[in-house]
Motif scaffolding. Sequence first.
Motif, PDB file in Angstrom:
ATOM      1  N   VAL A   8       0.681  -1.157  -0.048  1.00 46.45           N
ATOM      2  CA  VAL A   8       0.078   0.120   0.008  1.00 46.45           C
ATOM      3  C   VAL A   8       0.957   1.219   0.104  1.00 46.45           C
ATOM      4  O   VAL A   8       0.383   2.453  -0.673  1.00 46.45           O
ATOM      5  CB  VAL A   8      -1.036   0.087   1.279  1.00 46.45           C
ATOM      6  CG1 VAL A   8      -1.673   1.237   1.450  1.00 46.45           C
ATOM      7  CG2 VAL A   8      -1.742  -1.119   1.303  1.00 46.45           C
ATOM      8  N   TYR A   9       1.914   1.170   0.905  1.00 41.99           N
ATOM      9  CA  TYR A   9       3.045   2.323   0.822  1.00 41.99           C
ATOM     10  C   TYR A   9       4.287   1.979   0.739  1.00 41.99           C
ATOM     11  O   TYR A   9       4.956   1.655   1.643  1.00 41.99           O
ATOM     12  CB  TYR A   9       2.606   3.200   2.244  1.00 41.99           C
ATOM     13  CG  TYR A   9       3.328   4.374   2.383  1.00 41.99           C
ATOM     14  CD1 TYR A   9       3.043   5.538   1.665  1.00 41.99           C
ATOM     15  CD2 TYR A   9       4.497   4.497   3.180  1.00 41.99           C
ATOM     16  CE1 TYR A   9       3.588   6.688   1.551  1.00 41.99           C
ATOM     17  CE2 TYR A   9       5.055   5.834   3.329  1.00 41.99           C
ATOM     18  CZ  TYR A   9       4.867   6.806   2.658  1.00 41.99           C
ATOM     19  OH  TYR A   9       5.556   7.840   2.450  1.00 41.99           O
ATOM     20  N   PRO A  10       4.779   1.765  -0.522  1.00 41.06           N
ATOM     21  CA  PRO A  10       6.153   1.681  -0.892  1.00 41.06           C
ATOM     22  C   PRO A  10       7.192   1.884  -0.119  1.00 41.06           C
ATOM     23  O   PRO A  10       8.171   1.266   0.005  1.00 41.06           O
ATOM     24  CB  PRO A  10       6.222   1.436  -2.518  1.00 41.06           C
ATOM     25  CG  PRO A  10       4.785   1.526  -2.964  1.00 41.06           C
ATOM     26  CD  PRO A  10       4.072   2.148  -1.841  1.00 41.06           C
ATOM     27  N   ASP A  11       7.234   3.252   0.142  1.00 43.53           N
ATOM     28  CA  ASP A  11       8.010   4.012   0.566  1.00 43.53           C
ATOM     29  C   ASP A  11       8.616   3.560   1.915  1.00 43.53           C
ATOM     30  O   ASP A  11       9.686   3.727   2.452  1.00 43.53           O
ATOM     31  CB  ASP A  11       7.689   5.483   0.954  1.00 43.53           C
ATOM     32  CG  ASP A  11       7.796   6.181  -0.555  1.00 43.53           C
ATOM     33  OD1 ASP A  11       8.184   5.541  -1.438  1.00 43.53           O
ATOM     34  OD2 ASP A  11       7.557   7.364  -0.422  1.00 43.53           O
ATOM     35  N   GLY A  12       7.688   3.021   2.574  1.00 45.13           N
ATOM     36  CA  GLY A  12       7.861   2.262   4.170  1.00 45.13           C
ATOM     37  C   GLY A  12       8.219   3.525   5.085  1.00 45.13           C
ATOM     38  O   GLY A  12       7.846   4.650   4.844  1.00 45.13           O
ATOM     39  N   TYR A  13       8.681   2.998   6.099  1.00 47.92           N
ATOM     40  CA  TYR A  13       8.935   3.929   7.423  1.00 47.92           C
ATOM     41  C   TYR A  13      10.231   4.525   6.929  1.00 47.92           C
ATOM     42  O   TYR A  13      11.500   3.990   6.821  1.00 47.92           O
ATOM     43  CB  TYR A  13       9.254   3.127   8.576  1.00 47.92           C
ATOM     44  CG  TYR A  13       9.046   4.028   9.963  1.00 47.92           C
ATOM     45  CD1 TYR A  13       8.379   5.109  10.143  1.00 47.92           C
ATOM     46  CD2 TYR A  13       9.912   3.476  10.871  1.00 47.92           C
ATOM     47  CE1 TYR A  13       8.374   5.799  11.295  1.00 47.92           C
ATOM     48  CE2 TYR A  13      10.001   4.318  12.185  1.00 47.92           C
ATOM     49  CZ  TYR A  13       9.394   5.432  12.389  1.00 47.92           C
ATOM     50  OH  TYR A  13       9.410   6.131  13.543  1.00 47.92           O
ATOM     51  N   HIS A  14      10.237   5.965   7.136  1.00 43.37           N
ATOM     52  CA  HIS A  14      11.490   6.915   6.788  1.00 43.37           C
ATOM     53  C   HIS A  14      12.516   6.649   7.497  1.00 43.37           C
ATOM     54  O   HIS A  14      13.615   6.672   7.167  1.00 43.37           O
ATOM     55  CB  HIS A  14      11.192   8.489   6.884  1.00 43.37           C
ATOM     56  CG  HIS A  14      11.027   8.967   8.291  1.00 43.37           C
ATOM     57  ND1 HIS A  14       9.897   8.577   9.287  1.00 43.37           N
ATOM     58  CD2 HIS A  14      11.694   9.453   9.119  1.00 43.37           C
ATOM     59  CE1 HIS A  14      10.128   9.119  10.409  1.00 43.37           C
ATOM     60  NE2 HIS A  14      11.056   9.764  10.493  1.00 43.37           N
ATOM     61  N   CYS A  15      12.406   6.219   8.855  1.00 37.11           N
ATOM     62  CA  CYS A  15      13.745   5.557   9.775  1.00 37.11           C
ATOM     63  C   CYS A  15      14.265   4.571   9.078  1.00 37.11           C
ATOM     64  O   CYS A  15      15.528   4.276   9.418  1.00 37.11           O
ATOM     65  CB  CYS A  15      13.206   5.579  11.094  1.00 37.11           C
ATOM     66  SG  CYS A  15      12.804   7.171  11.922  1.00 37.11           S
ATOM     67  N   ASP A  16      13.746   3.621   8.544  1.00 29.98           N
ATOM     68  CA  ASP A  16      13.856   2.319   8.000  1.00 29.98           C
ATOM     69  C   ASP A  16      13.122   1.992   6.833  1.00 29.98           C
ATOM     70  O   ASP A  16      12.076   1.286   7.221  1.00 29.98           O
ATOM     71  CB  ASP A  16      14.192   1.110   8.954  1.00 29.98           C
ATOM     72  CG  ASP A  16      14.880   0.103   8.453  1.00 29.98           C
ATOM     73  OD1 ASP A  16      15.108   0.030   7.239  1.00 29.98           O
ATOM     74  OD2 ASP A  16      15.144  -0.896   9.248  1.00 29.98           O
ATOM     75  N   PRO A  17      13.371   2.474   5.663  1.00 34.19           N
ATOM     76  CA  PRO A  17      12.235   2.159   4.497  1.00 34.19           C
ATOM     77  C   PRO A  17      12.169   0.564   4.352  1.00 34.19           C
ATOM     78  O   PRO A  17      10.881   0.287   3.410  1.00 34.19           O
ATOM     79  CB  PRO A  17      12.928   2.692   3.402  1.00 34.19           C
ATOM     80  CG  PRO A  17      13.836   3.888   3.989  1.00 34.19           C
ATOM     81  CD  PRO A  17      14.226   3.219   5.113  1.00 34.19           C
ATOM     82  N   LYS A  18      12.860  -0.183   4.588  1.00 32.47           N
ATOM     83  CA  LYS A  18      12.498  -1.642   4.772  1.00 32.47           C
ATOM     84  C   LYS A  18      11.520  -2.153   5.508  1.00 32.47           C
ATOM     85  O   LYS A  18      10.960  -2.970   5.440  1.00 32.47           O
ATOM     86  CB  LYS A  18      13.816  -2.670   5.161  1.00 32.47           C
ATOM     87  CG  LYS A  18      14.947  -2.530   4.051  1.00 32.47           C
ATOM     88  CD  LYS A  18      16.459  -3.341   4.594  1.00 32.47           C
ATOM     89  CE  LYS A  18      16.744  -2.738   5.678  1.00 32.47           C
ATOM     90  NZ  LYS A  18      18.359  -2.521   6.311  1.00 32.47           N
TER      91      LYS A  18
END
Length: 151
Positions: free
Chosen positions: A55-65
Amino acid sequence: MTIDANTVDEYISKLPEERKTAVSKLRETVKSNLPAGFQERISYKMIGYVVPHEVYPDGYHCDPKLPLPFINIASQKNFVALYHSGIYANPDLHDWFVTEYPKHVKTKLDMGKSCVRFKKVETIPYDLIAELCQKMTPEDWITLYEKNVKR
């Protein structure tokens, strides 16, 4: 208190007996009331509800994985905690929750920026948490997250 678990059921199975029922009911309250699109998983060694990469490919900014976190439930040393990122990021939602809380619980609200602490599991306001969970869709959360993080 950190609980090493690979699944939510394993997490709950490792809880002290006096916490299992409350955490299980809190889990079911969140799962039953979150809008479609959030996924349940172990996140930060807690029960987590996230916006998945699909849904949100960018992921979490602190760890995009990592997928974008939204809600976590944890059994801490002295309390059960509900972490709700929307309360932290949206002042109107925060103010609504703070105003509604005393209508459901007689004890004082114990809250940090996104963390609501329940020292007595018998005072967890499941109906209020159900209503809170219904107030933000994954799309709402992504928009708010991007507004606050990607300036």
